[in-house]
Scaffold this motif. Structure first.
Motif, PDB file in Angstrom:
ATOM      1  N   SER A  47       0.819  -1.220   0.000  1.00 51.97           N
ATOM      2  CA  SER A  47       0.000   0.000   0.000  1.00 51.97           C
ATOM      3  C   SER A  47       0.851   1.269   0.000  1.00 51.97           C
ATOM      4  O   SER A  47       0.326   2.376   0.159  1.00 51.97           O
ATOM      5  N   VAL A  48       2.187   1.112  -0.179  1.00 55.40           N
ATOM      6  CA  VAL A  48       3.103   2.259  -0.121  1.00 55.40           C
ATOM      7  C   VAL A  48       3.533   2.662  -1.529  1.00 55.40           C
ATOM      8  O   VAL A  48       3.968   1.824  -2.323  1.00 55.40           O
ATOM      9  N   THR A  49       3.420   3.957  -1.828  1.00 60.45           N
ATOM     10  CA  THR A  49       3.955   4.539  -3.064  1.00 60.45           C
ATOM     11  C   THR A  49       5.188   5.355  -2.684  1.00 60.45           C
ATOM     12  O   THR A  49       5.135   6.165  -1.764  1.00 60.45           O
ATOM     13  N   TRP A  50       6.295   5.120  -3.398  1.00 65.88           N
ATOM     14  CA  TRP A  50       7.547   5.787  -3.065  1.00 65.88           C
ATOM     15  C   TRP A  50       7.813   6.896  -4.084  1.00 65.88           C
ATOM     16  O   TRP A  50       7.828   6.649  -5.290  1.00 65.88           O
ATOM     17  N   VAL A  51       8.037   8.131  -3.628  1.00 68.45           N
ATOM     18  CA  VAL A  51       8.369   9.233  -4.534  1.00 68.45           C
ATOM     19  C   VAL A  51       9.547  10.020  -3.965  1.00 68.45           C
ATOM     20  O   VAL A  51       9.752  10.068  -2.744  1.00 68.45           O
ATOM     21  N   ASN A  52      10.332  10.611  -4.863  1.00 72.85           N
ATOM     22  CA  ASN A  52      11.427  11.461  -4.402  1.00 72.85           C
ATOM     23  C   ASN A  52      11.006  12.928  -4.422  1.00 72.85           C
ATOM     24  O   ASN A  52       9.866  13.254  -4.766  1.00 72.85           O
ATOM     25  N   SER A  53      11.934  13.800  -4.092  1.00 76.63           N
ATOM     26  CA  SER A  53      11.615  15.213  -3.868  1.00 76.63           C
ATOM     27  C   SER A  53      11.276  15.985  -5.137  1.00 76.63           C
ATOM     28  O   SER A  53      10.840  17.135  -5.059  1.00 76.63           O
ATOM     29  N   ARG A  54      11.471  15.384  -6.302  1.00 72.30           N
ATOM     30  CA  ARG A  54      11.135  16.066  -7.550  1.00 72.30           C
ATOM     31  C   ARG A  54      10.063  15.339  -8.352  1.00 72.30           C
ATOM     32  O   ARG A  54       9.604  15.835  -9.379  1.00 72.30           O
ATOM     33  N   ASP A  55       9.665  14.148  -7.911  1.00 71.54           N
ATOM     34  CA  ASP A  55       8.570  13.445  -8.576  1.00 71.54           C
ATOM     35  C   ASP A  55       7.262  14.221  -8.410  1.00 71.54           C
ATOM     36  O   ASP A  55       7.074  14.937  -7.420  1.00 71.54           O
ATOM     37  N   GLU A  56       6.369  14.032  -9.347  1.00 72.06           N
ATOM     38  CA  GLU A  56       5.058  14.652  -9.214  1.00 72.06           C
ATOM     39  C   GLU A  56       4.271  13.946  -8.118  1.00 72.06           C
ATOM     40  O   GLU A  56       4.178  12.716  -8.089  1.00 72.06           O
ATOM     41  N   PHE A  57       3.714  14.730  -7.197  1.00 70.00           N
ATOM     42  CA  PHE A  57       2.906  14.151  -6.125  1.00 70.00           C
ATOM     43  C   PHE A  57       1.602  13.586  -6.696  1.00 70.00           C
ATOM     44  O   PHE A  57       0.975  14.216  -7.551  1.00 70.00           O
ATOM     45  N   PRO A  58       1.175  12.418  -6.224  1.00 70.82           N
ATOM     46  CA  PRO A  58      -0.179  11.970  -6.567  1.00 70.82           C
ATOM     47  C   PRO A  58      -1.206  12.922  -5.954  1.00 70.82           C
ATOM     48  O   PRO A  58      -0.890  13.730  -5.078  1.00 70.82           O
ATOM     49  N   ARG A  59      -2.440  12.818  -6.410  1.00 68.32           N
ATOM     50  CA  ARG A  59      -3.522  13.625  -5.837  1.00 68.32           C
ATOM     51  C   ARG A  59      -4.412  12.744  -4.962  1.00 68.32           C
ATOM     52  O   ARG A  59      -4.245  11.541  -4.909  1.00 68.32           O
ATOM     53  N   GLY A  60      -5.322  13.386  -4.264  1.00 64.91           N
ATOM     54  CA  GLY A  60      -6.284  12.640  -3.469  1.00 64.91           C
ATOM     55  C   GLY A  60      -5.901  12.449  -2.017  1.00 64.91           C
ATOM     56  O   GLY A  60      -6.550  11.676  -1.307  1.00 64.91           O
ATOM     57  N   PHE A  61      -4.867  13.149  -1.539  1.00 59.75           N
ATOM     58  CA  PHE A  61      -4.490  13.002  -0.133  1.00 59.75           C
ATOM     59  C   PHE A  61      -5.572  13.597   0.769  1.00 59.75           C
ATOM     60  O   PHE A  61      -6.125  14.663   0.504  1.00 59.75           O
ATOM     61  N   GLU A  62      -5.841  12.895   1.867  1.00 56.23           N
ATOM     62  CA  GLU A  62      -6.768  13.390   2.885  1.00 56.23           C
ATOM     63  C   GLU A  62      -6.050  13.793   4.167  1.00 56.23           C
ATOM     64  O   GLU A  62      -6.641  14.387   5.063  1.00 56.23           O
ATOM     65  N   LEU A  63      -4.746  13.449   4.231  1.00 54.51           N
ATOM     66  CA  LEU A  63      -3.936  13.755   5.413  1.00 54.51           C
ATOM     67  C   LEU A  63      -2.473  13.765   4.988  1.00 54.51           C
ATOM     68  O   LEU A  63      -2.061  12.990   4.135  1.00 54.51           O
ATOM     69  N   VAL A  64      -1.703  14.680   5.603  1.00 51.02           N
ATOM     70  CA  VAL A  64      -0.251  14.712   5.389  1.00 51.02           C
ATOM     71  C   VAL A  64       0.424  14.693   6.755  1.00 51.02           C
ATOM     72  O   VAL A  64       0.077  15.490   7.641  1.00 51.02           O
ATOM     73  N   LEU A  65       1.373  13.783   6.920  1.00 51.72           N
ATOM     74  CA  LEU A  65       2.244  13.772   8.102  1.00 51.72           C
ATOM     75  C   LEU A  65       3.621  14.200   7.650  1.00 51.72           C
ATOM     76  O   LEU A  65       4.141  13.701   6.654  1.00 51.72           O
ATOM     77  N   MET A  66       4.229  15.089   8.414  1.00 45.45           N
ATOM     78  CA  MET A  66       5.475  15.696   7.958  1.00 45.45           C
ATOM     79  C   MET A  66       6.396  15.961   9.128  1.00 45.45           C
ATOM     80  O   MET A  66       5.942  16.347  10.215  1.00 45.45           O
ATOM     81  N   LYS A  67       7.679  15.746   8.949  1.00 49.02           N
ATOM     82  CA  LYS A  67       8.679  16.175   9.919  1.00 49.02           C
ATOM     83  C   LYS A  67       9.322  17.458   9.398  1.00 49.02           C
ATOM     84  O   LYS A  67       9.589  17.591   8.215  1.00 49.02           O
ATOM     85  N   LEU A  68       9.565  18.398  10.299  1.00 46.72           N
ATOM     86  CA  LEU A  68      10.189  19.654   9.914  1.00 46.72           C
ATOM     87  C   LEU A  68      11.651  19.408   9.555  1.00 46.72           C
ATOM     88  O   LEU A  68      12.427  18.942  10.391  1.00 46.72           O
ATOM     89  N   PRO A  69      12.066  19.708   8.308  1.00 43.50           N
ATOM     90  CA  PRO A  69      13.474  19.513   7.941  1.00 43.50           C
ATOM     91  C   PRO A  69      14.343  20.642   8.469  1.00 43.50           C
ATOM     92  O   PRO A  69      13.848  21.718   8.828  1.00 43.50           O
ATOM     93  N   LYS A  70      15.635  20.406   8.495  1.00 55.24           N
ATOM     94  CA  LYS A  70      16.569  21.423   8.972  1.00 55.24           C
ATOM     95  C   LYS A  70      16.641  22.605   8.019  1.00 55.24           C
ATOM     96  O   LYS A  70      16.753  23.757   8.438  1.00 55.24           O
ATOM     97  N   ASN A  71      16.567  22.333   6.716  1.00 56.17           N
ATOM     98  CA  ASN A  71      16.669  23.356   5.677  1.00 56.17           C
ATOM     99  C   ASN A  71      15.294  23.992   5.457  1.00 56.17           C
ATOM    100  O   ASN A  71      14.407  23.380   4.870  1.00 56.17           O
ATOM    101  N   LEU A  72      15.115  25.221   5.917  1.00 61.51           N
ATOM    102  CA  LEU A  72      13.796  25.856   5.833  1.00 61.51           C
ATOM    103  C   LEU A  72      13.450  26.311   4.414  1.00 61.51           C
ATOM    104  O   LEU A  72      12.266  26.432   4.081  1.00 61.51           O
TER     105      LEU A  72
END
Length: 413
Positions: free
Chosen positions: A98-123
């Motif tokens: 059930s996991v889709t793997w994308v890198n920082s320049r891939d196009e994001f899929p659509r349809g997200f209902e929630l995002v979990l995120m860690k704050l990176p060091k580079n603002l």
């Protein structure tokens, strides 16, 4: 090193990547724990979720332990994060179907209902990530951002609002807070690469947002460029290449060489590739490709027959928020394993990091090439094909002599 992750009834065994690295750092932090606790306390259902900056898969593994079919999109710029997350899911017998793997320049899929995120060091990179999300998140989508409490201030909340939507922070738990951002559904323009020049070397440099030294030549690279190794090198690795400045100049100095750019950051590899093309460094006298670009964990996955005769290296001494020298250890060991007999590792680093101790233990030799008040350039040579790989025990690293030792020489004025 702690490997047992235990939060709100979830029990996992988690490792950094690679799992046998010389580091006492654990694979998650309290902000990961806080995000998972927050979801469980609020009885979050398993919805289509983007997980961003999940260092080694702690967030993803926790969600899949709650519901093995939880639909996840795992986004990262770091190859070690991707490999580490996959490793930890497998180790905890969690399916990746059930996991889709994308890198920082891939196009994001659509349809997200929630995002979990860690704050990176580079603002700057953080703002870029929020801009990316603004293109795919409908208005009203929740984005939960875990961070150290000391990193959260009015300016950060204003940055989030500017780039994605209104934001507020939770109460503190274990010195961390969870920021809740509500997407406003307005797409922002993605930032362009920063382009700057190094006129003394006739180079143009393009940097994407998560690449070190965003708009100028860093002083460690400067002393390295001024003190390139002597020799007749034909296969050169720019290890931890960043924007590729060392490899680019190496091609200028050694026009018959093939250059291999390798970095853990996908944006760094993309920047190095762009800079190779931008500076038109191919030698018309040579046939075929003269540069390769690899998004990888040091030299881990290079073919067994890959035997460079020079490795250039400006090692990072942090991984995310963690200050660590285990990456330098791995870079030096990988160089030792891969270099051909007689090959050279050419390293720049802050004097206080005492890299000469590591190089002496691994290569059994180390020479000071140049130094100034802050940086030192060291060189080690692989002197035997049959040399036994050293046993590295990071607990003895405190044996390092003072950085003003005789091996370094006196700083140049």
């Amino acid at each position: 090193m702690t490997t047992q992750f235990s939060v709100s009834g979830i029990e996992l065994e988690l490792f950094r990547y690679p799992s046998k690295q010389e580091s006492n750092l654990q694979a998650w932090d309290a902000a990961d724990e806080h995000l998972i606790k927050y979801l469980i306390d609020n009885e979050q259902a398993s919805v289509n979720t983007a997980v961003v900056n999940d260092s080694f898969g702690a967030l993803s593994a926790a969600l899949l332990s709650i519901d093995p079919s939880w639909p996840l999109t795992f986004e990262t710029d770091a190859k070690t994060s991707l490999l580490g997350a996959s490793q930890n899911l497998s180790h905890n017998h969690l399916s990746q179907e059930s996991v889709t793997w994308v890198n920082s320049r891939d196009e994001f899929p659509r349809g997200f209902e929630l995002v979990l995120m860690k704050l990176p060091k580079n603002l700057n990179y953080f703002s870029h990530q929020l801009n990316r999300l603004s293109h795919v998140l409908p208005a009203g989508t929740r984005v939960l951002i875990g961070a150290k409490a000391k990193s959260i201030n009015k300016s950060l909340l204003e940055t989030i609002e500017k780039n994605l939507g209104t934001a507020s922070a939770s109460l503190t738990w274990k010195k961390t807070r969870v920021i809740t951002c509500i997407s406003d559904g307005k797409a922002r323009a993605l930032p362009k690469a920063t382009i700057w020049s190094v006129p003394e070397f006739k180079l143009q440099i393009s940097n994407l947002s998560n690449v070190f030294a965003a708009n100028k030549l860093d002083i460690g690279a400067r002393i390295m460029l001024d003190n390139m190794p002597k020799g007749n090198f034909k296969s050169i690795v720019d290890l931890g290449c960043g924007n590729g400045i060392l490899g680019l100049h190496a091609k200028q100095v050694f026009p018959e060489a093939y250059i291999h750019f390798i970095d853990d950051s996908e944006m760094a590899v993309a920047s190095a590739k762009e800079n190779w093309a931008l500076n038109q460094l191919d030698n018309p006298a040579l046939v075929g490709e003269q540069a390769t670009f690899a998004w990888d964990d040091c030299l881990t996955n290079m073919s067994e027959g890959f035997r460079p005769d020079l490795v250039l290296c400006n090692p990072p001494f942090h991984q995310g928020e963690a200050i660590t020298d285990h990456i330098a250890w791995q870079m030096f060991l990988d160089a030792f394993r891969r270099l051909k007999n007689g090959g050279i590792l050419h390293v720049v680093g802050n004097r206080h990091l005492a890299y000469h101790v590591k190089l002496q233990r691994i290569f059994k030799n180390c020479t000071t090439v140049a130094s100034n008040g802050k940086f030192v350039i060291l060189q080690a040579q692989k002197i035997s094909k049959k040399a036994q790989e050293p046993e590295i025990d990071s607990s003895t690293e405190t044996d390092a002599p003072h950085p003003q030792s005789a091996l370094y020489g006196k700083p140049k004025a």
